[in-house]
Design an enzyme around this catalytic site. Structure first.
Site: not given
Length: 735
Positions: A42, A45, A88, A109-110
């Protein structure tokens, strides 16, 4: 006999040997835990990154691309739009409400991490059939989680998609996209630069919820029986804390009080500290005793790998620390000074190395020392073995085998109709009053505006799209067609596709067939993006979507962002008028391979998928924009593009939206494999001046023809379908 610690933490023997070589010593348990989460699938990558490099990622309007917290494009007048998409999946399969809710929180938040105010969300949901009790439970929990978090934090969910299929019974997919707006000169990057600068942790306290979190859950498959044991790894969200965090961080960024900032998502503090330090090529000292904890006696590895939500890491000049803390107090957000930026050290090869040191207290015992880049950038990269399915050629040489001559086309059409309003009616899509076209349309249309930038002359169209049936039959052309469909979805609302983000949901990458699917999918998306001149500015890869050793269908999902001038009134492109003519624009296509009719209704994955002419598709996108923005000139009352369900479902939905019947011309010899073919590079429109549309299409070298007219109260396809509007309504409202 117990397994070695590195095996228990998810590292292979080969990866552990690589770590020993790069570290030059044996790591302690804290260092090993941090490396394990950062080298997880996760976070690193490691199975996909070498293939993702083929995506086109640049353009004169691209301000931030892949590798940043969010992709950012400039749309004009110094206005910038940030966009991001994440998954998710595994957390939502185990704890649907919190899994989906924290997926929303993380994606928001990103967006505000780069300095943009989040103004819209989209969700792409892939669930097992609702007649399966567990799938029903997961589905309802996910919808509640998205609505509960999004509504409470105050960001509208303006669009998305929902698909029910047996491949997702044990492994549902929850993909969420978010967009935000800002001024181009306010962008902030995740970088811990400046020797002596202070590291400040802002937001919620750190707990044992989410230990390992998605960095563990999303890096392996699971069985239903494991759900309870993995439930503590699912994060718990607090949307009200997130709302305060948004306002505090945006004020800090607006007043240029931080040097860099990073949200705490996968791998928690291990990720935020190492990535900010590595991005600046600096070192960092981090003090564990300064981290606010919500539970007693937490171990150092728990603090550093917890994925507790609503937390940010900011890098601040010492002279501004007190101002930053005061602003956080104003917004009732906890903030603590937890570290300091250090000069890099000289490595054995003479080059500078930024070291991340974890200390129990300032000036106290050093509990762990790891090069920041080793965590953030130096995970192993794999070019895993890949191979097509053994029966691929035989499947492609055999068309779907059911006898179409005896098919009840009306029954098929009724099975395809579905009313998603039960879902999006739970989302507040009118927050900020910027939503021009909301859920239920081909794409959402949103004013580009916020308190920070005020009103603008721009609107953006957003569409989230995927089609695993196409990709299971042919991952290259299925993925290319998904990009074409998404681009046309924004184009029919008059928006020029400007950027794309993706969420690549696939099975176990250690299975050669899955790696073949992933490589083919990326290649198909690359070809389509290049032809349409749409850069990929960010994305997410979700692997190990399997249960009991069975992989899901390959499910690449894309969210396309289009931009247009703010319309002077609501686009008149949704309600066909009695007396209008129905036109189909684009090349004639037939075939049921990969269609809903073949795969879902008949369980047949055979045949050769349609191949979109990508050059023609690019022309079609531009023509759709001209029709939509020039709807008065072309007499357009309704316009849409063909996709899932083919022409038949497209016309049924158009008739339902308008509340008027549609009859196709008896002179067209339409067949089942024509009206249910799902090739997306075709547009259907209703117009009062068909000659003007036909002439314009001819001028661009695009095929177009009249196929029917709008009148009465029935949907009629000669010799195949004859259903009243009431019958269509009843079918759409079925449980």
């Amino acid at each position: 006999m117990s397994s070695p610690l590195h095996i228990a933490l998810g590292l292979t023997d080969t990866e552990y040997a690589l770590l020993l070589d790069r570290l030059g010593r044996t790591p302690n348990s804290l260092e090993l835990a941090m490396v394990a989460v950062m080298w997880s699938e996760h976070c690193s990558y490691k199975s996909s990154r070498i293939h993702l490099r083929s995506f086109p990622t640049t353009g004169e309007h691209v301000l931030m691309g892949p590798g940043e917290n969010a992709g950012v494009i400039e749309v004009g007048d110094g206005v910038a739009i940030a966009i991001r998409m994440e998954s998710h999946n595994h957390p939502s399969a185990i704890e649907p409400y919190q899994g989906a809710a924290t997926g929303v929180g993380g994606i928001l938040r990103d967006i505000f991490t780069v300095g943009a105010r989040p103004i819209a969300l989209l969700d792409s949901l892939w669930m097992g059939p609702l007649d399966q009790p567990r799938s029903n439970w997961v589905f309802k929990g996910v919808v509640r989680g998205i609505s509960g978090y999004g509504n409470a934090v105050g960001v509208p969910t303006v669009g998305g998609e929902i698909t029910f299929a047996s491949t997702y019974i044990s492994n549902p997919l929850v993909n969420v996209a978010a967009v935000g707006v800002t001024r181009a000169d306010r962008l902030v990057r995740a970088s811990a630069s400046g020797v002596g600068n202070t590291v400040i942790l802002i937001g919620s306290s750190t707990g044992r919820d989410g230990i390992g979190g998605v960095s563990v859950l999303a890096s392996s498959g699971f069985n239903d029986a494991e759900g309870e044991s993995k439930r503590p790894s699912v994060q718990v969200g607090d949307p009200f804390e997130e709302k305060k965090l948004i306002e505090a961080c945006l004020e800090l960024l607006d007043r240029k009080m931080v040097v860099g900032i990073q949200d705490l998502g996968g791998a928690g503090l291990s990720c935020a500290t190492s990535e900010t330090a590595a991005n600046a090529k600096m070192g960092m000292d981090f003090y564990l005793d300064r981290v606010p904890l919500r539970e007693l006696d937490m171990e150092p590895f728990e603090i550093m790998t917890s994925e507790s939500q609503e937390r940010m890491l900011a890098i601040v000049e010492p002279s501004r620390v007190e101002e930053v803390l005061a602003i956080c107090r104003h917004w009732e957000v906890v903030a603590s000074t937890v570290g300091v930026v250090r000069e890099p050290e000289v490595g054995s090869d003479g080059r500078p190395v930024g070291m991340l040191r974890i200390l129990d207290t300032e000036g106290g015992e050093v509990l762990g020392v790891v090069p920041a880049a080793l965590l953030a950038d130096e995970a192993p990269l794999y070019d895993r073995p890949s191979a097509p399915p053994a029966d691929l050629e035989s499947r492609r040489l055999t068309e779907p085998s059911f006898d179409v001559t005896g098919i009840d086309a009306e029954l098929w059409l009724k099975e395809m109709l579905f009313d998603p309003s039960w879902i999006y009616s739970q989302y507040d899509h009118r927050l900020f009053l910027n939503t021009i076209v909301g859920p239920g349309a081909d794409s959402a249309l949103i004013r580009v505006a916020s308190p920070e930038i005020g009103e603008t002359e721009f609107a953006m169209a957003l569409s989230a799209d995927g089609n695993p049936r196409w990709c299971e039959v042919d991952p290259f052309w299925g993925s290319a067609a998904t990009v074409v469909e998404s681009a046309l979805n924004v184009a029919v609302l008059g928006a020029q596709p400007k950027a794309l983000v993706d969420c690549l949901n696939f099975g176990n990458p250690e299975h050669p067939v899955v790696m073949w699917q992933l490589k083919e999918s990326i290649a198909g998306m690359t070809a389509a993006c290049q032809a349409l001149e749409v850069p990929v500015v960010g994305g997410n890869v979700s692997l190990y979507n399997e249960a009991g050793g069975t992989d899901i269908f390959p499910t690449p999902v894309v969210t396309t962002l289009g931009v247009r001038a703010l319309p002077d009134e609501l686009p008149k492109c949704t309600r066909a008028r009695p007396g209008d003519q129905i036109l189909i624009i684009g090349s004639d296509t037939s075939g049921l391979a990969g269609s809903f009719a073949a795969v879902e209704l008949n369980g047949d994955r055979r045949g050769e998928l349609f191949k979109c002419d990508l050059i023609e598709s690019a022309k079609l996108v531009q023509f759709a924009i001209s029709l939509s923005t020039g709807w008065r000139e072309f007499g357009i009352s309704a316009i849409t593009n063909v996709s899932s369900g083919g022409i038949a479902l497209c016309l049924a939905e158009m008739a339902l939206e308008a509340g008027v019947g549609i009859a196709l011309d008896p002179s067209d010899a339409l067949t089942v494999d024509t009206i249910f073919c799902e090739a997306p590079n075709r547009i259907i429109c209703a117009t009062s001046t068909p000659d003007s549309v036909l002439e314009a299409a001819s001028g661009m070298g695009i095929e177009a023809k009249v196929i029917g007219s709008v009148f009465g109260d029935r949907l009629t396809v000669p010799n195949l379908v004859d259903i009243s509007l009431e019958g269509l309504i009843d079918a759409r409202r079925r449980p």
